[in-house]
Design a protein around this motif. Structure first.
Motif, PDB file in Angstrom:
ATOM      1  N   LEU A 166       0.829  -1.198   0.000  1.00 34.00           N
ATOM      2  CA  LEU A 166       0.000   0.000   0.000  1.00 34.00           C
ATOM      3  C   LEU A 166       0.865   1.250   0.000  1.00 34.00           C
ATOM      4  O   LEU A 166       1.967   1.258   0.560  1.00 34.00           O
ATOM      5  CB  LEU A 166      -0.922   0.024   1.214  1.00 34.00           C
ATOM      6  N   GLY A 167       0.362   2.295  -0.628  1.00 34.73           N
ATOM      7  CA  GLY A 167       1.095   3.558  -0.688  1.00 34.73           C
ATOM      8  C   GLY A 167       0.349   4.653   0.043  1.00 34.73           C
ATOM      9  O   GLY A 167       0.238   4.637   1.273  1.00 34.73           O
ATOM     10  N   LEU A 168      -0.238   5.585  -0.708  1.00 37.23           N
ATOM     11  CA  LEU A 168      -0.923   6.717  -0.105  1.00 37.23           C
ATOM     12  C   LEU A 168      -2.181   6.304   0.651  1.00 37.23           C
ATOM     13  O   LEU A 168      -2.676   7.057   1.501  1.00 37.23           O
ATOM     14  CB  LEU A 168      -1.291   7.731  -1.191  1.00 37.23           C
ATOM     15  N   LYS A 169      -2.705   5.113   0.369  1.00 31.43           N
ATOM     16  CA  LYS A 169      -3.915   4.665   1.044  1.00 31.43           C
ATOM     17  C   LYS A 169      -3.663   4.242   2.484  1.00 31.43           C
ATOM     18  O   LYS A 169      -4.601   4.009   3.229  1.00 31.43           O
ATOM     19  CB  LYS A 169      -4.539   3.495   0.278  1.00 31.43           C
ATOM     20  N   SER A 170      -2.402   4.128   2.871  1.00 27.21           N
ATOM     21  CA  SER A 170      -2.074   3.698   4.222  1.00 27.21           C
ATOM     22  C   SER A 170      -1.388   4.817   4.992  1.00 27.21           C
ATOM     23  O   SER A 170      -0.469   5.449   4.480  1.00 27.21           O
ATOM     24  CB  SER A 170      -1.154   2.475   4.188  1.00 27.21           C
ATOM     25  N   PRO A 171      -1.786   5.054   6.243  1.00 24.64           N
ATOM     26  CA  PRO A 171      -1.098   6.062   7.050  1.00 24.64           C
ATOM     27  C   PRO A 171       0.271   5.601   7.521  1.00 24.64           C
ATOM     28  O   PRO A 171       1.110   6.419   7.884  1.00 24.64           O
ATOM     29  CB  PRO A 171      -2.048   6.280   8.230  1.00 24.64           C
ATOM     30  N   GLN A 172       0.492   4.298   7.544  1.00 25.00           N
ATOM     31  CA  GLN A 172       1.775   3.739   7.980  1.00 25.00           C
ATOM     32  C   GLN A 172       2.215   2.653   7.015  1.00 25.00           C
ATOM     33  O   GLN A 172       2.262   1.482   7.357  1.00 25.00           O
ATOM     34  CB  GLN A 172       1.660   3.158   9.402  1.00 25.00           C
ATOM     35  N   PRO A 173       2.530   2.991   5.777  1.00 28.26           N
ATOM     36  CA  PRO A 173       2.884   1.953   4.790  1.00 28.26           C
ATOM     37  C   PRO A 173       4.164   1.231   5.175  1.00 28.26           C
ATOM     38  O   PRO A 173       5.117   1.848   5.654  1.00 28.26           O
ATOM     39  CB  PRO A 173       3.063   2.745   3.495  1.00 28.26           C
ATOM     40  N   ILE A 174       4.172  -0.074   4.996  1.00 33.49           N
ATOM     41  CA  ILE A 174       5.371  -0.859   5.245  1.00 33.49           C
ATOM     42  C   ILE A 174       5.963  -1.302   3.915  1.00 33.49           C
ATOM     43  O   ILE A 174       5.246  -1.724   3.001  1.00 33.49           O
ATOM     44  CB  ILE A 174       5.095  -2.076   6.151  1.00 33.49           C
ATOM     45  N   SER A 175       7.270  -1.167   3.814  1.00 28.05           N
ATOM     46  CA  SER A 175       8.005  -1.563   2.615  1.00 28.05           C
ATOM     47  C   SER A 175       9.102  -2.537   3.039  1.00 28.05           C
ATOM     48  O   SER A 175       9.809  -2.286   4.020  1.00 28.05           O
ATOM     49  CB  SER A 175       8.619  -0.331   1.944  1.00 28.05           C
TER      50      SER A 175
END
Length: 276
Positions: A166-175
């Motif tokens: 997830l990118g902008l749709k998540s407040p805390q994106p994990i990569s």
């Protein structure tokens, strides 16, 4: 193999002459604080998102027999592909108990010819949907889209692949990035991306005898870096650097030390009924 965060399952794709370590990471979740993109998101997304795999393969080993064993005392896994005529690929895998890192000892025997060491992350589906049965056959289907990214690359003797569901749709994106560095003098390897989500070190092996390669694998997330000076930065460079710097012997020693301590503190009691 598992250390509480990183899990690895060793298997084979006989039709491609490959030994594969499928990877999963407990950090790669899609619920609660990680994702608030939609009212149905926590119901649609799986609680764990897939990560990817490390693969060691050769066209000369297509159709060869597969075998695998695990040493319970040290949790080390050994797997092989073996063919008539002496062609074989043997891999020994050890997982660090202290960090998300693995040591792979690879031995190619006989006239294998060429070998590839690759990393890949799972592709991102455009949408995930889940259907719920309802009364009278009137169920509901809930869907959520993924706006993240996948990418991969390689240079020198290191390859990497990265997945962010997830990118902008998540407040805390994990990569999460997976990197593998290859050491050994028996192969002329070139390392580069093979697709947007995979990369491989591929090359010819010298001679027709036995070639040994050491493969160091590191898995790093941006969350791993939050407590460091990098401050939740993109994990790709950290994963590549760690795979280049780690010593396989240190990982193996830490693993054996952990299990030696565990078994020294372990015991079992059998009741009379259990003894028969």
């Amino acid at each position: 193999l598992g250390n509480g965060d990183l899990g690895a399952s060793l298997g084979a794709s006989i039709e491609r002459g490959a030994l594969t370590l499928a990877l999963g990471l407990n950090q790669l979740v899609a619920i609660r604080d990680y994702n608030r993109s939609g009212v149905w998101a926590d119901e649609v997304f799986p609680r764990r998102m897939a990560l990817g795999a490390v693969e060691i393969a050769s066209p000369a080993l297509v159709g060869c027999g597969f075998a695998a064993t695990q040493e319970l005392a040290t949790a080390e896994v050994r797997a092989s592909l073996s063919c008539q005529g002496g062609r074989a690929l043997d891999v020994s895998a050890t997982l660090s108990p202290d960090e998300n890192a693995m040591a792979l000892r690879v031995v190619a025997s006989g006239d294998v010819g060429s070998l590839s060491v690759s990393v890949a992350v799972t592709p991102l589906p455009a949408q995930l949907c889940r259907s719920t049965p309802g009364a009278g056959g009137n169920g509901t289907t809930k869907c959520e889209s993924l706006d993240g990214t996948v990418r991969a690359g390689g240079s020198g003797r290191t390859v990497w692949a990265q997945r962010q569901p997830l990118g902008l749709k998540s407040p805390q994106p994990i990569s999460v990035a997976v990197a593998a560095s290859v050491a050994g003098d028996g192969a002329a390897l070139g390392c580069s991306a093979t697709s947007e989500r995979s990369a491989a070190c591929t090359g010819a092996l010298s001679g027709g005898g036995s070639t040994a390669l050491d493969v160091a694998v590191a898995v790093v997330s941006n969350w791993d870096l939050c407590s460091t000076s990098a401050g939740c930065a993109d994990p790709q460079h950290a994963a590549a650097n760690r795979s280049q710097q780690m010593g396989l012997g240190a990982i193996e020693a830490a693993n054996r030390g952990f299990w030696g301590e565990l078994w020294s503190r372990s015991w079992a009691a059998l009741t009379a009924e259990m003894r028969g």
